[in-house]
Design a protein around this motif. Structure first.
Motif, PDB file in Angstrom:
ATOM      1  N   GLY A  42      -1.988 -10.740 -15.786  1.00 35.06           N
ATOM      2  CA  GLY A  42      -3.259 -11.326 -16.173  1.00 35.06           C
ATOM      3  C   GLY A  42      -4.057 -11.930 -15.033  1.00 35.06           C
ATOM      4  O   GLY A  42      -5.180 -12.376 -15.227  1.00 35.06           O
ATOM      5  N   LYS A  43      -3.474 -11.985 -13.836  1.00 33.72           N
ATOM      6  CA  LYS A  43      -4.162 -12.625 -12.712  1.00 33.72           C
ATOM      7  C   LYS A  43      -4.262 -11.735 -11.483  1.00 33.72           C
ATOM      8  O   LYS A  43      -5.327 -11.571 -10.917  1.00 33.72           O
ATOM      9  CB  LYS A  43      -3.463 -13.930 -12.333  1.00 33.72           C
ATOM     10  N   VAL A  44      -3.143 -11.191 -11.035  1.00 33.36           N
ATOM     11  CA  VAL A  44      -3.111 -10.423  -9.785  1.00 33.36           C
ATOM     12  C   VAL A  44      -2.413  -9.086 -10.053  1.00 33.36           C
ATOM     13  O   VAL A  44      -1.277  -9.061 -10.534  1.00 33.36           O
ATOM     14  CB  VAL A  44      -2.346 -11.198  -8.686  1.00 33.36           C
ATOM     15  N   PRO A  45      -3.101  -7.978  -9.749  1.00 34.76           N
ATOM     16  CA  PRO A  45      -2.485  -6.665  -9.995  1.00 34.76           C
ATOM     17  C   PRO A  45      -1.353  -6.376  -9.015  1.00 34.76           C
ATOM     18  O   PRO A  45      -1.310  -6.943  -7.920  1.00 34.76           O
ATOM     19  CB  PRO A  45      -3.647  -5.695  -9.791  1.00 34.76           C
ATOM     20  N   PRO A  46      -0.459  -5.477  -9.400  1.00 34.38           N
ATOM     21  CA  PRO A  46       0.675  -5.155  -8.524  1.00 34.38           C
ATOM     22  C   PRO A  46       0.274  -4.272  -7.348  1.00 34.38           C
ATOM     23  O   PRO A  46      -0.642  -3.467  -7.436  1.00 34.38           O
ATOM     24  CB  PRO A  46       1.619  -4.399  -9.452  1.00 34.38           C
ATOM     25  N   LEU A  47       0.974  -4.448  -6.267  1.00 34.86           N
ATOM     26  CA  LEU A  47       0.899  -3.515  -5.145  1.00 34.86           C
ATOM     27  C   LEU A  47       2.121  -2.595  -5.207  1.00 34.86           C
ATOM     28  O   LEU A  47       2.014  -1.395  -5.013  1.00 34.86           O
ATOM     29  CB  LEU A  47       0.896  -4.271  -3.814  1.00 34.86           C
ATOM     30  N   LYS A  48       3.270  -3.198  -5.505  1.00 36.59           N
ATOM     31  CA  LYS A  48       4.537  -2.469  -5.531  1.00 36.59           C
ATOM     32  C   LYS A  48       4.490  -1.333  -6.559  1.00 36.59           C
ATOM     33  O   LYS A  48       4.110  -1.540  -7.712  1.00 36.59           O
ATOM     34  CB  LYS A  48       5.681  -3.429  -5.863  1.00 36.59           C
ATOM     35  N   TRP A  86       0.046  -0.207   6.222  1.00 40.97           N
ATOM     36  CA  TRP A  86       1.371  -0.790   6.002  1.00 40.97           C
ATOM     37  C   TRP A  86       1.633  -1.000   4.508  1.00 40.97           C
ATOM     38  O   TRP A  86       2.725  -0.695   4.021  1.00 40.97           O
ATOM     39  CB  TRP A  86       1.482  -2.115   6.761  1.00 40.97           C
ATOM     40  N   LEU A  87       0.626  -1.494   3.787  1.00 40.96           N
ATOM     41  CA  LEU A  87       0.793  -1.749   2.349  1.00 40.96           C
ATOM     42  C   LEU A  87       1.195  -0.498   1.593  1.00 40.96           C
ATOM     43  O   LEU A  87       2.127  -0.524   0.789  1.00 40.96           O
ATOM     44  CB  LEU A  87      -0.505  -2.286   1.734  1.00 40.96           C
ATOM     45  N   VAL A  88       0.475   0.582   1.819  1.00 37.68           N
ATOM     46  CA  VAL A  88       0.760   1.789   1.037  1.00 37.68           C
ATOM     47  C   VAL A  88       2.107   2.391   1.410  1.00 37.68           C
ATOM     48  O   VAL A  88       2.812   2.908   0.540  1.00 37.68           O
ATOM     49  CB  VAL A  88      -0.374   2.833   1.115  1.00 37.68           C
ATOM     50  N   THR A  89       2.505   2.309   2.679  1.00 32.49           N
ATOM     51  CA  THR A  89       3.807   2.862   3.048  1.00 32.49           C
ATOM     52  C   THR A  89       4.956   1.921   2.688  1.00 32.49           C
ATOM     53  O   THR A  89       6.034   2.376   2.328  1.00 32.49           O
ATOM     54  CB  THR A  89       3.869   3.192   4.557  1.00 32.49           C
ATOM     55  N   HIS A  90       4.712   0.637   2.748  1.00 38.13           N
ATOM     56  CA  HIS A  90       5.766  -0.340   2.464  1.00 38.13           C
ATOM     57  C   HIS A  90       5.997  -0.538   0.958  1.00 38.13           C
ATOM     58  O   HIS A  90       7.137  -0.606   0.515  1.00 38.13           O
ATOM     59  CB  HIS A  90       5.432  -1.677   3.116  1.00 38.13           C
ATOM     60  N   PHE A  91       4.926  -0.649   0.195  1.00 34.35           N
ATOM     61  CA  PHE A  91       5.057  -0.969  -1.225  1.00 34.35           C
ATOM     62  C   PHE A  91       5.028   0.241  -2.145  1.00 34.35           C
ATOM     63  O   PHE A  91       5.390   0.123  -3.311  1.00 34.35           O
ATOM     64  CB  PHE A  91       3.955  -1.948  -1.657  1.00 34.35           C
ATOM     65  N   ASP A  92       4.563   1.402  -1.654  1.00 33.20           N
ATOM     66  CA  ASP A  92       4.416   2.510  -2.597  1.00 33.20           C
ATOM     67  C   ASP A  92       4.459   3.873  -1.923  1.00 33.20           C
ATOM     68  O   ASP A  92       3.681   4.767  -2.260  1.00 33.20           O
ATOM     69  CB  ASP A  92       3.102   2.340  -3.371  1.00 33.20           C
ATOM     70  N   ALA A  93       5.368   4.074  -1.017  1.00 37.24           N
ATOM     71  CA  ALA A  93       5.467   5.351  -0.307  1.00 37.24           C
ATOM     72  C   ALA A  93       5.700   6.522  -1.258  1.00 37.24           C
ATOM     73  O   ALA A  93       5.244   7.633  -1.005  1.00 37.24           O
ATOM     74  CB  ALA A  93       6.583   5.291   0.731  1.00 37.24           C
ATOM     75  N   ALA A  94       6.358   6.282  -2.374  1.00 36.24           N
ATOM     76  CA  ALA A  94       6.663   7.352  -3.328  1.00 36.24           C
ATOM     77  C   ALA A  94       5.409   7.982  -3.929  1.00 36.24           C
ATOM     78  O   ALA A  94       5.433   9.142  -4.326  1.00 36.24           O
ATOM     79  CB  ALA A  94       7.560   6.819  -4.443  1.00 36.24           C
ATOM     80  N   HIS A  95       4.315   7.235  -3.995  1.00 31.45           N
ATOM     81  CA  HIS A  95       3.088   7.760  -4.589  1.00 31.45           C
ATOM     82  C   HIS A  95       2.019   8.120  -3.559  1.00 31.45           C
ATOM     83  O   HIS A  95       0.891   8.430  -3.930  1.00 31.45           O
ATOM     84  CB  HIS A  95       2.514   6.749  -5.592  1.00 31.45           C
ATOM     85  N   MET A  96       2.377   8.084  -2.290  1.00 25.73           N
ATOM     86  CA  MET A  96       1.404   8.419  -1.261  1.00 25.73           C
ATOM     87  C   MET A  96       1.121   9.918  -1.305  1.00 25.73           C
ATOM     88  O   MET A  96       2.052  10.717  -1.284  1.00 25.73           O
ATOM     89  CB  MET A  96       1.937   8.038   0.117  1.00 25.73           C
ATOM     90  N   PRO A  97      -0.149  10.290  -1.411  1.00 25.58           N
ATOM     91  CA  PRO A  97      -0.456  11.726  -1.437  1.00 25.58           C
ATOM     92  C   PRO A  97      -0.088  12.388  -0.107  1.00 25.58           C
ATOM     93  O   PRO A  97      -0.146  11.757   0.947  1.00 25.58           O
ATOM     94  CB  PRO A  97      -1.965  11.770  -1.671  1.00 25.58           C
ATOM     95  N   GLU A  98       0.293  13.663  -0.183  1.00 22.09           N
ATOM     96  CA  GLU A  98       0.650  14.396   1.033  1.00 22.09           C
ATOM     97  C   GLU A  98      -0.524  14.450   1.992  1.00 22.09           C
ATOM     98  O   GLU A  98      -0.335  14.528   3.201  1.00 22.09           O
ATOM     99  CB  GLU A  98       1.109  15.809   0.684  1.00 22.09           C
ATOM    100  N   SER A  99      -1.723  14.405   1.459  1.00 19.29           N
ATOM    101  CA  SER A  99      -2.924  14.506   2.289  1.00 19.29           C
ATOM    102  C   SER A  99      -3.356  13.159   2.880  1.00 19.29           C
ATOM    103  O   SER A  99      -4.409  13.079   3.512  1.00 19.29           O
ATOM    104  CB  SER A  99      -4.072  15.069   1.451  1.00 19.29           C
ATOM    105  N   PHE A 100      -2.546  12.126   2.705  1.00 17.15           N
ATOM    106  CA  PHE A 100      -2.935  10.799   3.177  1.00 17.15           C
ATOM    107  C   PHE A 100      -3.218  10.791   4.667  1.00 17.15           C
ATOM    108  O   PHE A 100      -2.410  11.232   5.478  1.00 17.15           O
ATOM    109  CB  PHE A 100      -1.843   9.767   2.871  1.00 17.15           C
TER     110      PHE A 100
END
Length: 131
Positions: A42-48, A86-100
């Motif tokens: 309800g306050k801060v969305p997830p990064l993870k 760093w955020l996208v690779t550290h908290f969510d590498a599994a969803h990083m598009p191949e074209s990133f």
């Protein structure tokens, strides 16, 4: 006098050496996004396990730069680019598009120049497109 100047320069160099995206996250983001990037319901969305999903949809990449906490940060454009990469690779590498392609200082500078009028509304629209 020279000794004081030398000490000052050494301190500047040491603080620059300590600067890193992880450190910037700890100092600038962790207070709201928590140490593990989890949400505060309800306050801060997830990064993870969530943040890289924005990179797969039109407008999502810009959104990550234009949210108020990023856009208005005192960090330089280069530091913001490094932090976002760093955020996208550290908290969510599994969803990083191949074209990133990593954010660049120039891209962040350009995107930060645009004001996002309704961050929550834009986030809801983007999430709807993800699903």
């Amino acid at each position: 006098m020279r000794l004081a100047a030398l000490a000052f320069l050494l301190c500047l160099g040491a603080s620059a050496a300590l600067a890193s995206p992880r450190t910037d996250y700890m100092l600038r983001c962790m207070g709201c996004h928590l140490p593990d990037g989890a949400e505060t319901p309800g306050k801060v969305p997830p990064l993870k396990d969530h943040v890289a999903r924005f990179l797969s949809i039109d407008g999502g990449r810009a959104y990550l730069v234009q949210v108020p906490g990023t856009r208005q940060s005192v960090l330089s454009d280069k530091a913001v680019a490094d932090l976002l990469n760093w955020l996208v690779t550290h908290f969510d590498a599994a969803h990083m598009p191949e074209s990133f392609a990593p954010y660049s200082e120039v891209e962040v500078r350009e995107l930060r120049s645009h004001h996002l009028k309704d961050a929550a509304g834009e986030r809801a629209r983007l999430i709807e497109r993800m699903e």
